[in-house]
Structure formats: C-alpha cells, structure tokens
Design a protein around this motif. Sequence first.
Motif, PDB file in Angstrom:
ATOM      1  N   VAL A  65      39.321   1.122  32.721  1.00  0.00           N
ATOM      2  CA  VAL A  65      41.265   1.522  33.356  1.00  0.00           C
ATOM      3  C   VAL A  65      40.827   2.965  31.704  1.00  0.00           C
ATOM      4  O   VAL A  65      40.497   1.895  30.120  1.00  0.00           O
ATOM      5  CB  VAL A  65      41.930   0.355  32.967  1.00  0.00           C
ATOM      6  CG1 VAL A  65      43.809   1.736  32.875  1.00  0.00           C
ATOM      7  CG2 VAL A  65      41.908  -0.431  34.902  1.00  0.00           C
ATOM      8  N   PHE A  87      37.993   5.590  35.592  1.00  0.00           N
ATOM      9  CA  PHE A  87      37.123   5.826  35.450  1.00  0.00           C
ATOM     10  C   PHE A  87      35.405   5.003  36.098  1.00  0.00           C
ATOM     11  O   PHE A  87      36.298   3.625  36.036  1.00  0.00           O
ATOM     12  CB  PHE A  87      36.781   6.759  34.520  1.00  0.00           C
ATOM     13  CG  PHE A  87      36.689   5.605  33.342  1.00  0.00           C
ATOM     14  CD1 PHE A  87      35.612   5.671  33.030  1.00  0.00           C
ATOM     15  CD2 PHE A  87      38.003   5.259  32.589  1.00  0.00           C
ATOM     16  CE1 PHE A  87      35.363   4.476  31.780  1.00  0.00           C
ATOM     17  CE2 PHE A  87      38.034   4.577  31.772  1.00  0.00           C
ATOM     18  CZ  PHE A  87      37.197   3.679  30.762  1.00  0.00           C
ATOM     19  N   GLU A 113      34.933   0.285  21.822  1.00  0.00           N
ATOM     20  CA  GLU A 113      36.295  -0.240  22.894  1.00  0.00           C
ATOM     21  C   GLU A 113      36.020  -1.585  22.892  1.00  0.00           C
ATOM     22  O   GLU A 113      35.441  -2.163  24.417  1.00  0.00           O
ATOM     23  CB  GLU A 113      36.709   0.874  24.147  1.00  0.00           C
ATOM     24  CG  GLU A 113      36.747   1.931  23.639  1.00  0.00           C
ATOM     25  CD  GLU A 113      37.015   3.016  24.796  1.00  0.00           C
ATOM     26  OE1 GLU A 113      36.937   2.297  25.734  1.00  0.00           O
ATOM     27  OE2 GLU A 113      37.538   3.795  24.190  1.00  0.00           O
ATOM     28  N   GLU A 115      36.814  -4.484  25.075  1.00  0.00           N
ATOM     29  CA  GLU A 115      38.572  -5.127  26.636  1.00  0.00           C
ATOM     30  C   GLU A 115      37.836  -6.483  27.112  1.00  0.00           C
ATOM     31  O   GLU A 115      37.277  -6.528  26.856  1.00  0.00           O
ATOM     32  CB  GLU A 115      37.856  -4.065  27.506  1.00  0.00           C
ATOM     33  CG  GLU A 115      37.829  -2.624  26.805  1.00  0.00           C
ATOM     34  CD  GLU A 115      37.890  -1.305  27.814  1.00  0.00           C
ATOM     35  OE1 GLU A 115      37.928  -1.518  28.764  1.00  0.00           O
ATOM     36  OE2 GLU A 115      37.570  -0.375  27.593  1.00  0.00           O
ATOM     37  N   ASP A 145      32.892  -1.012  26.408  1.00  0.00           N
ATOM     38  CA  ASP A 145      33.057   0.067  27.010  1.00  0.00           C
ATOM     39  C   ASP A 145      32.887   1.005  26.125  1.00  0.00           C
ATOM     40  O   ASP A 145      33.710   2.292  25.231  1.00  0.00           O
ATOM     41  CB  ASP A 145      34.922   0.663  27.095  1.00  0.00           C
ATOM     42  CG  ASP A 145      34.806   1.935  28.113  1.00  0.00           C
ATOM     43  OD1 ASP A 145      34.014   2.294  28.061  1.00  0.00           O
ATOM     44  OD2 ASP A 145      35.557   2.186  28.789  1.00  0.00           O
ATOM     45  N   LYS A 162      30.202   8.125  29.107  1.00  0.00           N
ATOM     46  CA  LYS A 162      30.700   5.923  29.650  1.00  0.00           C
ATOM     47  C   LYS A 162      29.926   6.082  30.602  1.00  0.00           C
ATOM     48  O   LYS A 162      29.659   4.430  30.030  1.00  0.00           O
ATOM     49  CB  LYS A 162      32.139   6.105  30.235  1.00  0.00           C
ATOM     50  CG  LYS A 162      33.450   6.604  29.860  1.00  0.00           C
ATOM     51  CD  LYS A 162      34.088   5.829  28.455  1.00  0.00           C
ATOM     52  CE  LYS A 162      35.479   5.826  28.422  1.00  0.00           C
ATOM     53  NZ  LYS A 162      36.053   4.827  27.844  1.00  0.00           N
ATOM     54  N   THR A 233      41.597  -0.688  26.427  1.00  0.00           N
ATOM     55  CA  THR A 233      41.265  -1.826  25.008  1.00  0.00           C
ATOM     56  C   THR A 233      42.476  -0.925  23.830  1.00  0.00           C
ATOM     57  O   THR A 233      43.267  -0.281  23.811  1.00  0.00           O
ATOM     58  CB  THR A 233      40.111   0.173  24.312  1.00  0.00           C
ATOM     59  OG1 THR A 233      39.003  -0.625  23.361  1.00  0.00           O
ATOM     60  CG2 THR A 233      40.199   1.369  23.843  1.00  0.00           C
TER      61      THR A 233
HETATM   62 ZN    ZN Z   1      37.620   1.281  27.800  1.00  0.00          ZN
END
Ligand code: ZN
Length: 265
Positions: A65, A87, A113, A115, A145, A162, A233
Amino acid sequence: MKYCRMEVDGRPEWGLVEERAGALWITSRLSSPWETGSAEPLGEPLLLSQARLLAPVTPSKILCVGRNYRDHAKELGNEVPAEPLLFFKPPSSLLGDGGVVRMPRVSERIDYEGELAVVIGRRLRNFTADQDVSTCIHGLTVANDVTARDLQKKDGQWTRAKGFDTFCPVGPVVDTSVTADAIAAGLLVETRLNSELRQHGSTADFIFSLPQLLAYITAAITLEPGDLLLTGTPAGVGPVSAGDIVEVTVAGVGTLRNTFTAEEN
Ligand code: ZN
C-alpha cells in the motif's frame, strides 16, 4: 509464537523462536509454521542473531500500500489518496534479516521505507470490513519497502523501482500472537539509519485500516494463506548510501537489520 526461516546445510528450515534470559533463541525445528504441533527440539538451541536467516515468508504475492500515512503522503508532495493505492513487489525481491541489499547502478536515489507487514492467514476473496479481521491474519512481521525513488518517478509504473532483487527485506521473525486490535490501537514503527532515528510512526495513523485494506484488495485479488501485505510507511523516508545500515523496528514484533552495498560491475 514467534518463528523464523533459516538456511541449514544449504536448505531452508522453519525454526521456533523463544525468548530466554532476554535473548531470542531458535529452540525447535518446525516442519511448517502452519502446524503448531510440528516442533522438533534442536539438540543445541541457536541464537537467532547467529542464524543464517531467510525471509520468514513464502508468499505467492506481496501486496503493498502506498501513501497510507498522511504525513508521508505530504512529505513527498502527494495528495492523501481517496482510495488505497496498491502495488506489488515480486517474491524474487525478498531478503532475510542480516541480508545485503544490492543498490542497482541504474538508480541514483534508493530510499528505505520501514513498514509493518501482515502475513495472511486464510484464503480471502470479497472480504468485507465488518467481518472479523483477526481470522485473516496468520502473523505480523517487519519489512523494508526499498524503493529506487528516481525510477519510481521516471517509470510512472512502480514495478521496477520497487521490484529489484533484494528490495524486500522481511523479518527477522513472524509473530503470531499480536492481534488485529493491537494494529488498530497503534504499533510503533521506527526506522534507524546508521543508528539515527529517521522514522517514528504508529499504525493507529493508517489512512486506511487493515479491514478496509483487505476489503479493497480482495474485491479485486484473491489473497492466499502466506501472502504478504506491506501496510505503508510513515514520514521520514530518505536515501541510503553504500555501507549504510538500516534497522526497522515494529514494537513487540522485532527489528529487521540490513546493510546496503553498491552493485558490482
Ligand atoms: Zn512503502
């Protein structure tokens, strides 16, 4: 229960993790983390920090997310989304605690990031937010992430930015005891870059709650047991340099630690 996945004699094994005298130890081998009766005690317990850890998940897909914390959406100059922004990261991007993130030469800005990640507990299709979310969760873990921020902007699609190999560190353990209520009440998510605090958020500040996310996702995509959901994040994302150490902590779940290195020619 806490469990990990580790490499033993070149093969992946699941391990039961227990706290003894303030340290985390792998005390038993599990044939599967889904069958709690499968524990077979190790002859010698192994310190978790000394195991060759793999990501403690084997998902068919990793759903993520974007912009699920107001202050993070703002820091990158984005609107707070009206609907969840989804994604994927490919399972090939998974990396265990202690693993090295390879920084691809094609990117000039790679960000961490931190999370909270949720391991899905059962097949979910058309979940509705009024259903009991606790039965949907197998456990919680910690994820980074990792994002090639320049390529995210350049490509439009986020798949490459990513999705590089090693861009999804997860672990060190999955904790099956933390409840959905604890996520709603607020789990602290913190990221440290070379020991310096950079991100400090609470899952109580999600724009979309876990039940809302699961409802939105499973209206489109069936989630399978073991699939992984990265929940977004908080503010404070930033770039890493080769040699940096990033630690992501979710309170009560664990601390995920990875180093970054420049991709070799
Ligand atoms: Zn993220």
